[in-house]
Motif scaffolding. Sequence first.
Motif, PDB file in Angstrom:
ATOM      1  N   ARG A   1       0.869  -1.185   0.000  1.00 60.80           N
ATOM      2  CA  ARG A   1       0.000   0.000   0.000  1.00 60.80           C
ATOM      3  C   ARG A   1       0.897   1.224   0.000  1.00 60.80           C
ATOM      4  O   ARG A   1       1.828   1.326   0.807  1.00 60.80           O
ATOM      5  CB  ARG A   1      -0.891   0.016   1.242  1.00 60.80           C
TER       6      ARG A   1
ATOM      7  N   MET B   1      -1.912 -13.236   7.085  1.00 61.45           N
ATOM      8  CA  MET B   1      -3.287 -12.945   6.665  1.00 61.45           C
ATOM      9  C   MET B   1      -4.194 -12.629   7.849  1.00 61.45           C
ATOM     10  O   MET B   1      -5.067 -11.759   7.763  1.00 61.45           O
ATOM     11  CB  MET B   1      -3.824 -14.135   5.862  1.00 61.45           C
TER      12      MET B   1
ATOM     13  N   LYS C   1      -6.537  -9.366   8.110  1.00 66.18           N
ATOM     14  CA  LYS C   1      -7.994  -9.389   8.293  1.00 66.18           C
ATOM     15  C   LYS C   1      -8.397  -8.575   9.508  1.00 66.18           C
ATOM     16  O   LYS C   1      -9.395  -7.851   9.486  1.00 66.18           O
ATOM     17  CB  LYS C   1      -8.466 -10.828   8.473  1.00 66.18           C
TER      18      LYS C   1
ATOM     19  N   TYR D   1      -6.016  -5.370   3.383  1.00 66.77           N
ATOM     20  CA  TYR D   1      -5.656  -6.537   2.574  1.00 66.77           C
ATOM     21  C   TYR D   1      -4.550  -6.232   1.559  1.00 66.77           C
ATOM     22  O   TYR D   1      -4.476  -5.123   1.043  1.00 66.77           O
ATOM     23  CB  TYR D   1      -6.896  -7.046   1.832  1.00 66.77           C
ATOM     24  N   PRO D   2      -3.760  -7.236   1.277  1.00 65.76           N
ATOM     25  CA  PRO D   2      -2.720  -7.046   0.245  1.00 65.76           C
ATOM     26  C   PRO D   2      -3.359  -6.991  -1.144  1.00 65.76           C
ATOM     27  O   PRO D   2      -4.412  -7.577  -1.343  1.00 65.76           O
ATOM     28  CB  PRO D   2      -1.850  -8.298   0.376  1.00 65.76           C
ATOM     29  N   PRO D   3      -2.714  -6.284  -2.099  1.00 67.11           N
ATOM     30  CA  PRO D   3      -3.248  -6.264  -3.461  1.00 67.11           C
ATOM     31  C   PRO D   3      -3.246  -7.670  -4.053  1.00 67.11           C
ATOM     32  O   PRO D   3      -2.373  -8.489  -3.742  1.00 67.11           O
ATOM     33  CB  PRO D   3      -2.298  -5.357  -4.235  1.00 67.11           C
ATOM     34  N   VAL D   4      -4.223  -7.929  -4.917  1.00 63.13           N
ATOM     35  CA  VAL D   4      -4.423  -9.274  -5.455  1.00 63.13           C
ATOM     36  C   VAL D   4      -3.152  -9.826  -6.105  1.00 63.13           C
ATOM     37  O   VAL D   4      -2.790 -10.991  -5.927  1.00 63.13           O
ATOM     38  CB  VAL D   4      -5.580  -9.248  -6.484  1.00 63.13           C
ATOM     39  N   SER D   5      -2.439  -8.961  -6.869  1.00 56.84           N
ATOM     40  CA  SER D   5      -1.274  -9.461  -7.616  1.00 56.84           C
ATOM     41  C   SER D   5      -0.182  -9.992  -6.679  1.00 56.84           C
ATOM     42  O   SER D   5       0.668 -10.768  -7.087  1.00 56.84           O
ATOM     43  CB  SER D   5      -0.713  -8.363  -8.508  1.00 56.84           C
TER      44      SER D   5
ATOM     45  N   PHE E   1      -0.524 -12.050  -4.363  1.00 53.21           N
ATOM     46  CA  PHE E   1      -0.716 -13.488  -4.113  1.00 53.21           C
ATOM     47  C   PHE E   1       0.096 -14.342  -5.080  1.00 53.21           C
ATOM     48  O   PHE E   1       0.247 -15.537  -4.889  1.00 53.21           O
ATOM     49  CB  PHE E   1      -2.208 -13.846  -4.198  1.00 53.21           C
TER      50      PHE E   1
ATOM     51  N   ILE F   1       1.961 -16.553   2.151  1.00 58.09           N
ATOM     52  CA  ILE F   1       0.887 -16.157   3.075  1.00 58.09           C
ATOM     53  C   ILE F   1       0.934 -17.067   4.294  1.00 58.09           C
ATOM     54  O   ILE F   1       0.921 -18.300   4.162  1.00 58.09           O
ATOM     55  CB  ILE F   1      -0.489 -16.299   2.385  1.00 58.09           C
TER      56      ILE F   1
END
Lengths: 706, 341
Positions: free
Chosen positions: B168, B320, B324, B329-333, B335, B340
């Motif tokens: 972020r 994670m 939560k 949350y982390p950006p999707v990319s 993953f 994790i």
Amino acid sequence: MDADYIRKLNIRLVGIVTLALVLVLSVIMVVSLQLAEKYVVPELQAKALTQGHALTTLIGQPLSYNIGVSELVGIDDLFKEVIKDNPEIGFLAISDNHGKTLFHSGDSLVNYNAYINSRELLIETGKLAAAGAKSRSLSFEKHHIASLPIFSADHSIVALLHIGVKSSYVQNVLNELLQDLAVILVVSLFVTYEVLYFILGGKLSRQFEMLCRTIDSVIKNDFSQRVYHAGRDELGRVVSLTDSVINNVNQRYAGLLATAQQAGLLPPGKTPDDVSEAVGIRKKIRFGESGNGTQSCNNFLGTLRAPLFLSLMAEDLSRSFIPLFTKQLYEPVAGVSDEFVMGLPIMVFMLLVALLQPVLAGWSERAGRKHSLLVGMSIGCFAFAMTANAFSVYDLLIWRALSGVSWAIVFVASQGLILDKATADTRTRDIAFFVGVIMVSSLCGPPIGGILADNLGFRATFYVSAGLLLAAVMVLLSFLPGDTADSHLESRKLNLRDIMSVLSNRRFLVLILTAAIPAKIALIGICYYLIPLYITSMGDSSAMTGRVLMLYGLVMVIGVPIAAGISDRMSKRKEFVGVGLLLSGISGTLILLGNNVYISIGIVLVLGLAQAISIAPQTAFIADICNEEITLLGEGTVYGVYRLMERIGNFIGPLLAALMLNFLGFKGTFCAIGLLLFVSGMVFIAVFRQSDNCQVLAADAKGVEQ
Amino acid sequence: MIGRFISRAAVFMLSLFAFAVMFLFGAVQEATAAARPFRIYMITWREMTDVERGFQNYMAEKNIPVEYIMRHANKDPSKLAGFVEEIRRLKPDLVFTWGTTVTLGVVGRYDDKNKAKYIRDIPVVFGLVADPVGVKIVPDLASSKSNVTGVYHMASAEAIITGINSYRRFSKLGMLYNGLEMNSVAYAGDIRKLSTKMGFKLFERKFRIGADGKPSPEGVIDLLRDLKRSGAEWLLLGPDSYSTSIGDILGPALREVGLPVFATTEGNMFPSGVLAGLISKYYSVGQFSAYKAEQILVQKQPAAAVPVETLKRFSYIIRMEVAKELKFYPPVSMFNYAEIL
């Protein structure tokens, strides 16, 4: 017998072959387009699906940690990246199972909102997924939309991913293909002509010509010519029959004289020749064997054409992408601009060609033309193989320099060979042949090179160049006869005194400074350096660059002979040169009209037209203004100086363009070069108009004195 | 087709060659090993960690016979002088040191005049030193020009900031560290320099010092609240041993304040409130240190000829459960590459 028979035969053959080729290639074009359409579309859709599947798998990962779809972070960035990497994808969107679009990137969804957010689509996709299908697709006017389910941690569908593949992209792919095929059509036409020349222009046409000439002489009561042909084909039989008839007549005449002598019919103290002289037979009829008739029928031109074409083509293949290849290898060096480095390989090549040509002329004469051709082509073959393996700009420069050496040797040796073998009446035609090969190669090389580079990569294309040179060496070894010392011209080496004395002709100097050098600056700076960079800077391919450069060659091939003919007939050479320069100037400023590939086509077309108009008149104009020098030093020396000076422009062109590009950008650089040409043209016109007026005045003054 | 065949053939030949070389090396190693096991004097700061386990397993896998003399400093620097004495007496083949403090205690600064206090004749391999040049263990990564070499474990400060930014974007960063730890202070200095270059604001807080002159966990929660109030979007934990040692106090405090935390070492991933980190795995650091020891012991290279290096790859770790809890949350990319937990 009509002496134009061979030419007509040639024209007819070329016509038939052209027709046949155009027909066959058109059929191939239509068929391949249909096939492409059939396979490209599903292929693109399959690719989009693979991409979509990767995306849903990735998006499924955070969902498997029970993160809600609407809470996902970084989807926009992800979508933008995917769209950037896949030009066929128009948009990406995610809609949730309440009919709401959560994320969207790319083309507008205005026309599709109802479809992608519909309950039916969700249910339908769910059913398909349950049945094992991965997606549901539907084609719209502008997009083909594939929708893929996104699953939550408990394997229920929580959202849909929609991928919109642009319909226009398929059209673009097909257009590209069509253009490539058109290029191949044009190039194969020219290559076919080359092959035709290799066969037809060879022995056949020469022998027909000799046969015609001999029969013509017989009609004029000249029995001293022979055709001399040892072949056993039909033509050979006709030739040997003709020769034996002529021999027969000669023998009969000799027999007649001998019989007369034996019979004592001759006056005492007189030979048979004296008698025939006295009776006047000698004046009316020629017997015996004249030296002119022993012309060798060996057609070196037809044999030289193929290897020369191959080696020029090898160099022209990389024209459309050399700056880009340099860019790939380049690692920034402090204080040196990227643009300058991208121009360096062209500069190095041109510099070596310019510097070596005068030096090599003498060497190739001493070493033998065939020998030097072999050396030149082998060096080139090695240089291209090494270029294909270049690992940095520095070694690339070395290999380009070697290519320059190779090109200069091949050029000088071929030119030398042609001049050696040419007789006074074939010289103009033979030189035209030489120029023709250069132009055809510059027409065919860049587009084919561009297509190769796009499909096989830059390095593979360099290997193709190396292969072409290897083939040239092979052809040369197996077809060109060994070196003979039959030079017709005692060539002189250029020395500094000659150069200075030619340059001291002020009109010559003005021609060099305002026409010859600027024209080359425009050609090399714009066509070889700026155009490849400009076209690819707009996202177009090397193939596109090649196509655009082909237009230049096309205009030249068609335009040069026409312009040369008209300017000679109208004897308005300097006017043609002036107009050519002004047009070149205008070509550069066309960039102001916009920023797309059509502008670059316009620039190249106008520049080609300008050069076509001025190139031949400019060369002929030298003879007009350098009368004295040509009488004193010979045509060869004066033209040697002219070529040497002109080549300075080849080197300055990319240098100037690269330096300006760094500061002015594309628009500024094109304009600046255009302006330079325009101003040069104005100066040229002004100077030669004034000097003409002076001459007229001087002539008037003389008239008054008399 | 032919190209593929050639490349396969090349790979096959190369593997044959590699196999032959390995076989030869193995034979040589076995021959030397038969004589006598190498003696390695191993000093840790607290207790055995994954670093030593990685080290020992590497040696075992390579069939290098080693006899370990294990010593733990129990977080007490004063014990180090005794270890140096013992090393002089026992004359091991190699010394392994864990962390900056232990390493400095054994080899001293390279420009320290009092050379008699330190080990300068027996090769020393260190592991887990954050910034060996900054704390003057070696003058240069390429060569110590002395008996020292080793492995540092930190990604560059730039890589760390880029790592946080890719989770972020931020403009304000907080740091909390022990002002008495040399490498923590040096690291804070590095980040400070970067803050002007990369355009973010840095807020620094140090652990309070107790009456005994040692850092104290007291008031940690106030320090964290203070950082959050000043607008810090992230808290960066540098290579700070003290933070690691008070993980059980720091963790709950972090969760209470709700500030996303980014760690730079595996040790600092321990406090339970840490959200993410760009770290080298202790185990890998240990293996890489053992590789350096192998170069010295088996291949007989002088320590000065073995460069000080870090791992080629770092692990991006995301916890994670914390993400939560923070709804951060982390950006999707991410993953695609993050690990994790």
